[in-house]
Design a protein around this motif. Structure first.
Motif, PDB file in Angstrom:
ATOM      1  N   GLU A 177       0.836  -1.203   0.000  1.00 43.76           N
ATOM      2  CA  GLU A 177       0.000   0.000   0.000  1.00 43.76           C
ATOM      3  C   GLU A 177       0.873   1.256   0.000  1.00 43.76           C
ATOM      4  O   GLU A 177       0.604   2.226  -0.728  1.00 43.76           O
ATOM      5  CB  GLU A 177      -0.925  -0.009   1.227  1.00 43.76           C
ATOM      6  CG  GLU A 177      -1.866   1.171   1.277  1.00 43.76           C
ATOM      7  CD  GLU A 177      -2.720   1.179   2.535  1.00 43.76           C
ATOM      8  OE1 GLU A 177      -3.699   1.938   2.552  1.00 43.76           O
ATOM      9  OE2 GLU A 177      -2.410   0.439   3.502  1.00 43.76           O
ATOM     10  N   GLN A 178       1.948   1.266   0.764  1.00 43.28           N
ATOM     11  CA  GLN A 178       2.845   2.429   0.806  1.00 43.28           C
ATOM     12  C   GLN A 178       3.527   2.644  -0.541  1.00 43.28           C
ATOM     13  O   GLN A 178       3.681   3.765  -1.006  1.00 43.28           O
ATOM     14  CB  GLN A 178       3.891   2.252   1.912  1.00 43.28           C
ATOM     15  CG  GLN A 178       3.330   2.385   3.304  1.00 43.28           C
ATOM     16  CD  GLN A 178       4.370   2.000   4.364  1.00 43.28           C
ATOM     17  OE1 GLN A 178       5.477   1.556   4.041  1.00 43.28           O
ATOM     18  NE2 GLN A 178       3.998   2.182   5.612  1.00 43.28           N
ATOM     19  N   ILE A 179       3.936   1.578  -1.203  1.00 40.63           N
ATOM     20  CA  ILE A 179       4.574   1.680  -2.515  1.00 40.63           C
ATOM     21  C   ILE A 179       3.575   2.222  -3.516  1.00 40.63           C
ATOM     22  O   ILE A 179       3.897   3.086  -4.349  1.00 40.63           O
ATOM     23  CB  ILE A 179       5.145   0.310  -2.996  1.00 40.63           C
ATOM     24  CG1 ILE A 179       6.306  -0.093  -2.081  1.00 40.63           C
ATOM     25  CG2 ILE A 179       5.559   0.347  -4.436  1.00 40.63           C
ATOM     26  CD1 ILE A 179       6.796  -1.522  -2.303  1.00 40.63           C
ATOM     27  N   GLY A 180       2.340   1.726  -3.430  1.00 40.52           N
ATOM     28  CA  GLY A 180       1.289   2.203  -4.345  1.00 40.52           C
ATOM     29  C   GLY A 180       1.021   3.681  -4.142  1.00 40.52           C
ATOM     30  O   GLY A 180       0.828   4.419  -5.124  1.00 40.52           O
ATOM     31  N   ALA A 182       3.169   5.881  -3.039  1.00 36.80           N
ATOM     32  CA  ALA A 182       4.346   6.639  -3.475  1.00 36.80           C
ATOM     33  C   ALA A 182       4.366   6.805  -5.008  1.00 36.80           C
ATOM     34  O   ALA A 182       4.860   7.802  -5.513  1.00 36.80           O
ATOM     35  CB  ALA A 182       5.620   5.926  -3.018  1.00 36.80           C
ATOM     36  N   HIS A 183       3.836   5.871  -5.733  1.00 36.37           N
ATOM     37  CA  HIS A 183       3.833   5.941  -7.204  1.00 36.37           C
ATOM     38  C   HIS A 183       2.660   6.740  -7.736  1.00 36.37           C
ATOM     39  O   HIS A 183       2.614   7.028  -8.917  1.00 36.37           O
ATOM     40  CB  HIS A 183       3.795   4.539  -7.795  1.00 36.37           C
ATOM     41  CG  HIS A 183       5.127   3.825  -7.661  1.00 36.37           C
ATOM     42  ND1 HIS A 183       6.241   4.361  -7.105  1.00 36.37           N
ATOM     43  CD2 HIS A 183       5.485   2.554  -8.027  1.00 36.37           C
ATOM     44  CE1 HIS A 183       7.226   3.504  -7.115  1.00 36.37           C
ATOM     45  NE2 HIS A 183       6.804   2.373  -7.680  1.00 36.37           N
TER      46      HIS A 183
END
Length: 184
Positions: A177-180, A182-183
């Motif tokens: 979720e954090q990576i999503g 950030a993108h």
């Protein structure tokens, strides 16, 4: 609200529900047990004292009082002996079992059976037995406290372990979720 918190709240709610059910079951069982003990002890004490007191007439009241003093406390019963004029000749001593302690008033009110009083009419005297469930109620309270305290510790430990495990299990999802985010 995070998924971890939701899962923990559901588990905590179930924990409280289990606690309430345990409390209700234990109180119902104690109520039945105390009632049975009061009935049985009162019946036995009445039968025994009724038979024994037949041997003591009006002229032998001092001997009956001496016998009662020697007998002392009869579990779950208060015993009083009155003469023909209603004067108190004897009253049983208070229980020494767990002396100085009583169950909380609210608990005693939940489990206390109705008081019963039985009178044995003698020649020129009256022997009165009154049920006294305070010691049986205190035993029930001590048992309930021990059960609930141990269950509380066990369920608290389970809640802490579940909170930790759910955090570990959901950690990969939180990273995704954090990576999503950030993108985006």
């Amino acid at each position: 609200m995070s998924l971890r918190l939701k899962i923990n709240l559901v588990f905590s709610g179930l924990t409280v529900l289990i606690f309430v059910v345990l409390l209700a079951v234990e109180i119902a069982g104690t109520r039945a047990s105390v009632r049975e003990e009061m009935e049985a002890s009162s019946r036995i004490a009445t039968q025994l004292l009724g038979r024994i007191s037949q041997f003591y007439g009006h002229d032998r009241m001092p001997e009956l009082v001496a016998f009662l003093r020697d007998t002392g406390r009869v579990r779950a019963n208060d015993i009083r002996l009155y003469d023909g004029a209603g004067a108190l000749l004897y009253e049983s001593p208070p229980s020494l079992y767990k002396a100085g302690r009583d169950a909380p008033i609210w608990y005693a009110a939940l489990v206390r059976p109705p008081a019963t009083e039985r009178a044995i009419e003698l020649d020129g005297a009256r022997l009165v037995l009154t049920t006294n469930p305070t010691r049986a109620i205190l035993d029930g309270w001590d048992n309930l406290f021990d059960i609930l305290f141990s269950q509380f510790l066990l369920l608290l430990l389970a809640d802490i372990v579940l909170f930790w495990l759910v955090g570990r299990w959901l950690a990969p999802l939180e990273r995704i979720e954090q990576i999503g985010r950030a993108h985006v």
